[in-house]
Design a protein around this motif. Structure first.
Motif, PDB file in Angstrom:
ATOM      1  N   UNK B 131     -19.736  96.268  41.512  1.00 47.88           N
ATOM      2  CA  UNK B 131     -18.593  97.130  41.843  1.00 47.88           C
ATOM      3  C   UNK B 131     -17.352  96.297  42.139  1.00 47.88           C
ATOM      4  N   UNK B 132     -17.527  95.153  42.783  1.00 50.74           N
ATOM      5  CA  UNK B 132     -16.342  94.355  43.128  1.00 50.74           C
ATOM      6  C   UNK B 132     -15.715  93.759  41.864  1.00 50.74           C
ATOM      7  N   UNK B 133     -16.511  93.442  40.870  1.00 53.23           N
ATOM      8  CA  UNK B 133     -15.925  92.982  39.592  1.00 53.23           C
ATOM      9  C   UNK B 133     -15.202  94.131  38.897  1.00 53.23           C
ATOM     10  N   UNK B 134     -15.834  95.300  38.900  1.00 51.89           N
ATOM     11  CA  UNK B 134     -15.206  96.451  38.230  1.00 51.89           C
ATOM     12  C   UNK B 134     -13.885  96.818  38.887  1.00 51.89           C
ATOM     13  N   UNK B 135     -13.769  96.556  40.197  1.00 52.86           N
ATOM     14  CA  UNK B 135     -12.568  96.962  40.936  1.00 52.86           C
ATOM     15  C   UNK B 135     -11.497  95.874  40.989  1.00 52.86           C
ATOM     16  N   UNK B 136     -11.802  94.674  40.494  1.00 52.76           N
ATOM     17  CA  UNK B 136     -10.831  93.580  40.653  1.00 52.76           C
ATOM     18  C   UNK B 136      -9.561  93.819  39.842  1.00 52.76           C
ATOM     19  N   UNK B 137      -8.398  93.713  40.479  1.00 60.08           N
ATOM     20  CA  UNK B 137      -7.132  93.875  39.745  1.00 60.08           C
ATOM     21  C   UNK B 137      -6.888  92.742  38.759  1.00 60.08           C
ATOM     22  N   UNK B 138      -7.634  91.642  38.892  1.00 60.46           N
ATOM     23  CA  UNK B 138      -7.440  90.497  38.009  1.00 60.46           C
ATOM     24  C   UNK B 138      -8.253  90.598  36.716  1.00 60.46           C
ATOM     25  N   UNK B 139      -9.147  91.586  36.639  1.00 59.74           N
ATOM     26  CA  UNK B 139     -10.019  91.697  35.465  1.00 59.74           C
ATOM     27  C   UNK B 139      -9.693  92.974  34.692  1.00 59.74           C
ATOM     28  N   UNK B 140     -10.005  93.010  33.374  1.00 59.29           N
ATOM     29  CA  UNK B 140      -9.684  94.198  32.563  1.00 59.29           C
ATOM     30  C   UNK B 140     -10.421  95.431  33.089  1.00 59.29           C
ATOM     31  N   UNK B 141      -9.767  96.577  33.032  1.00 59.37           N
ATOM     32  CA  UNK B 141     -10.398  97.794  33.554  1.00 59.37           C
ATOM     33  C   UNK B 141     -11.570  98.228  32.663  1.00 59.37           C
ATOM     34  N   UNK B 142     -11.591  97.763  31.399  1.00 59.93           N
ATOM     35  CA  UNK B 142     -12.689  98.148  30.502  1.00 59.93           C
ATOM     36  C   UNK B 142     -13.743  97.038  30.369  1.00 59.93           C
ATOM     37  N   UNK B 143     -13.745  96.093  31.287  1.00 64.70           N
ATOM     38  CA  UNK B 143     -14.758  95.034  31.259  1.00 64.70           C
ATOM     39  C   UNK B 143     -16.154  95.662  31.408  1.00 64.70           C
ATOM     40  N   UNK B 144     -17.078  95.246  30.547  1.00 66.48           N
ATOM     41  CA  UNK B 144     -18.448  95.777  30.591  1.00 66.48           C
ATOM     42  C   UNK B 144     -19.260  94.931  31.582  1.00 66.48           C
ATOM     43  N   UNK B 145     -19.531  95.478  32.770  1.00 65.69           N
ATOM     44  CA  UNK B 145     -20.243  94.725  33.813  1.00 65.69           C
ATOM     45  C   UNK B 145     -21.574  95.397  34.120  1.00 65.69           C
ATOM     46  N   UNK B 146     -22.668  94.642  34.077  1.00 63.56           N
ATOM     47  CA  UNK B 146     -23.995  95.191  34.386  1.00 63.56           C
ATOM     48  C   UNK B 146     -24.722  94.294  35.383  1.00 63.56           C
ATOM     49  N   UNK B 147     -25.595  94.897  36.162  1.00 65.72           N
ATOM     50  CA  UNK B 147     -26.379  94.151  37.131  1.00 65.72           C
ATOM     51  C   UNK B 147     -27.859  94.151  36.782  1.00 65.72           C
ATOM     52  N   UNK B 148     -28.525  93.036  37.085  1.00 68.41           N
ATOM     53  CA  UNK B 148     -29.952  92.886  36.776  1.00 68.41           C
ATOM     54  C   UNK B 148     -30.645  92.123  37.905  1.00 68.41           C
ATOM     55  N   UNK B 149     -31.949  92.377  38.054  1.00 69.82           N
ATOM     56  CA  UNK B 149     -32.779  91.572  38.954  1.00 69.82           C
ATOM     57  C   UNK B 149     -33.856  90.886  38.109  1.00 69.82           C
ATOM     58  N   UNK B 150     -33.939  89.547  38.244  1.00 66.04           N
ATOM     59  CA  UNK B 150     -34.934  88.760  37.509  1.00 66.04           C
ATOM     60  C   UNK B 150     -36.123  88.497  38.429  1.00 66.04           C
ATOM     61  N   UNK B 151     -37.322  88.720  37.921  1.00 70.13           N
ATOM     62  CA  UNK B 151     -38.538  88.506  38.706  1.00 70.13           C
ATOM     63  C   UNK B 151     -39.081  87.104  38.397  1.00 70.13           C
ATOM     64  N   UNK B 152     -39.014  86.215  39.387  1.00 75.48           N
ATOM     65  CA  UNK B 152     -39.407  84.817  39.137  1.00 75.48           C
ATOM     66  C   UNK B 152     -40.922  84.655  38.967  1.00 75.48           C
ATOM     67  N   UNK B 153     -41.686  85.683  39.312  1.00 76.79           N
ATOM     68  CA  UNK B 153     -43.142  85.601  39.118  1.00 76.79           C
ATOM     69  C   UNK B 153     -43.543  85.998  37.700  1.00 76.79           C
ATOM     70  N   UNK B 154     -42.812  86.935  37.110  1.00 75.55           N
ATOM     71  CA  UNK B 154     -43.210  87.461  35.797  1.00 75.55           C
ATOM     72  C   UNK B 154     -42.250  87.066  34.671  1.00 75.55           C
ATOM     73  N   UNK B 155     -41.051  86.581  35.037  1.00 70.52           N
ATOM     74  CA  UNK B 155     -40.050  86.265  34.009  1.00 70.52           C
ATOM     75  C   UNK B 155     -39.325  87.488  33.477  1.00 70.52           C
ATOM     76  N   UNK B 156     -39.547  88.655  34.110  1.00 68.33           N
ATOM     77  CA  UNK B 156     -38.950  89.898  33.598  1.00 68.33           C
ATOM     78  C   UNK B 156     -37.634  90.252  34.276  1.00 68.33           C
ATOM     79  N   UNK B 157     -36.726  90.778  33.454  1.00 70.77           N
ATOM     80  CA  UNK B 157     -35.403  91.197  33.902  1.00 70.77           C
ATOM     81  C   UNK B 157     -35.385  92.719  33.986  1.00 70.77           C
ATOM     82  N   UNK B 158     -34.876  93.241  35.118  1.00 72.36           N
ATOM     83  CA  UNK B 158     -34.784  94.703  35.267  1.00 72.36           C
ATOM     84  C   UNK B 158     -33.332  95.098  35.516  1.00 72.36           C
ATOM     85  N   UNK B 159     -32.825  96.088  34.783  1.00 74.25           N
ATOM     86  CA  UNK B 159     -31.469  96.581  35.063  1.00 74.25           C
ATOM     87  C   UNK B 159     -31.440  97.246  36.436  1.00 74.25           C
TER      88      UNK B 159
END
Lengths: 160, 160
Positions: B131-159
């Motif tokens: 949210x802080x990237x999406x709200x930054x006045x220094x970045x484009x308003x249409x910047x595509x920003x996504x968040x993920x959590x990586x599981x260090x035990x399984x190597x899997x990425x979850x949105x």
């Protein structure tokens, strides 16, 4: 972003790093640039689990790098830091004023408080960044800090 | 450090990335943690040259990350950002006060002005950083920003 999840699914299928520790096996932290051409573990001959990797525009020593190194050292046992900048860096091709002007023109925002830390001379900047880590009151006085320049054309690392 | 130079010499012998560009081929920047268990290109199925990689303790959005993203976007053509934090992160196992106390005890220095940005809840922190990237006045308003959590035990990425 769907490509990233598909790429990760292939990675996870053959992932075997689940027993590795959060503590760097080589007691090493690497500070380097965000550049597309730096595959950090590979270019240093390191394995997953060996080192912390801190990256930003230019591979510069910032407050965020200090924050990260304090955690790396005090919580996770790091004793050595390699600062690696590289040839053909984007930070040598722009200026503080030029970046502020881009943000003003394109975003209508005033970035006068952002210190972009562009680079004029790599050897000089690497020496200054290494010196600032050695001088930090927040880091151990016996921290082993070295500076390097990576050549993106040849893949070679040179001590500075 | 001699090991790093020896490891690099082997890498440079077979290096074939000399024609790659400083501009990310995938127009992507990844913001993630310095953790030892994150081989960023590999875990996303990316190649050398595909993406900028910005890393710090926790994979948190800091002033340094904003500075780096402005350069990535305005100078080098990035249009999307992936924020990737991970399970078993050192930043969830310590506190602001605990880190300040370690610095005081071991270095005799007062780190009260360092904001360590430790993490209580990963999903909440990832959402706040996105949210802080999406709200930054220094970045484009249409910047595509996504968040993920990586599981260090399984190597899997979850949105997230």
């Amino acid at each position: 972003m769907d490509d990233l999840l598909a790429g990760n699914a292939r990675y996870a299928e053959q992932f075997n790093g689940g027993d590795l520790s959060a503590r760097p096996a080589r007691h090493l932290a690497v500070v380097t640039c965000m550049d597309t051409r730096l595959d950090v573990y590979a270019l240093l001959g390191l394995q997953l689990g060996d080192a912390h990797v801190i990256r930003n525009a230019g591979g510069r020593v910032t407050d965020d790098v200090l924050r990260s190194l304090i955690v790396s050292i005090e919580v996770l046992g790091t004793t050595a830091v390699a600062v690696i900048q590289h040839t053909d860096c984007g930070m040598t091709k722009t200026t503080e004023a030029g970046l502020r002007e881009l943000v003003r023109e394109r975003r209508g925002a005033d970035a006068r408080d952002v210190r972009f830390m562009t680079i004029d001379d790599h050897a000089e900047t690497i020496r200054a960044d290494v010196a600032s880590l050695r001088a930090s009151p927040f880091l151990p006085s016996d921290l082993d800090v070295r500076g390097f320049l990576f050549d993106v054309k040849t893949g070679q690392l040179a001590p500075i």
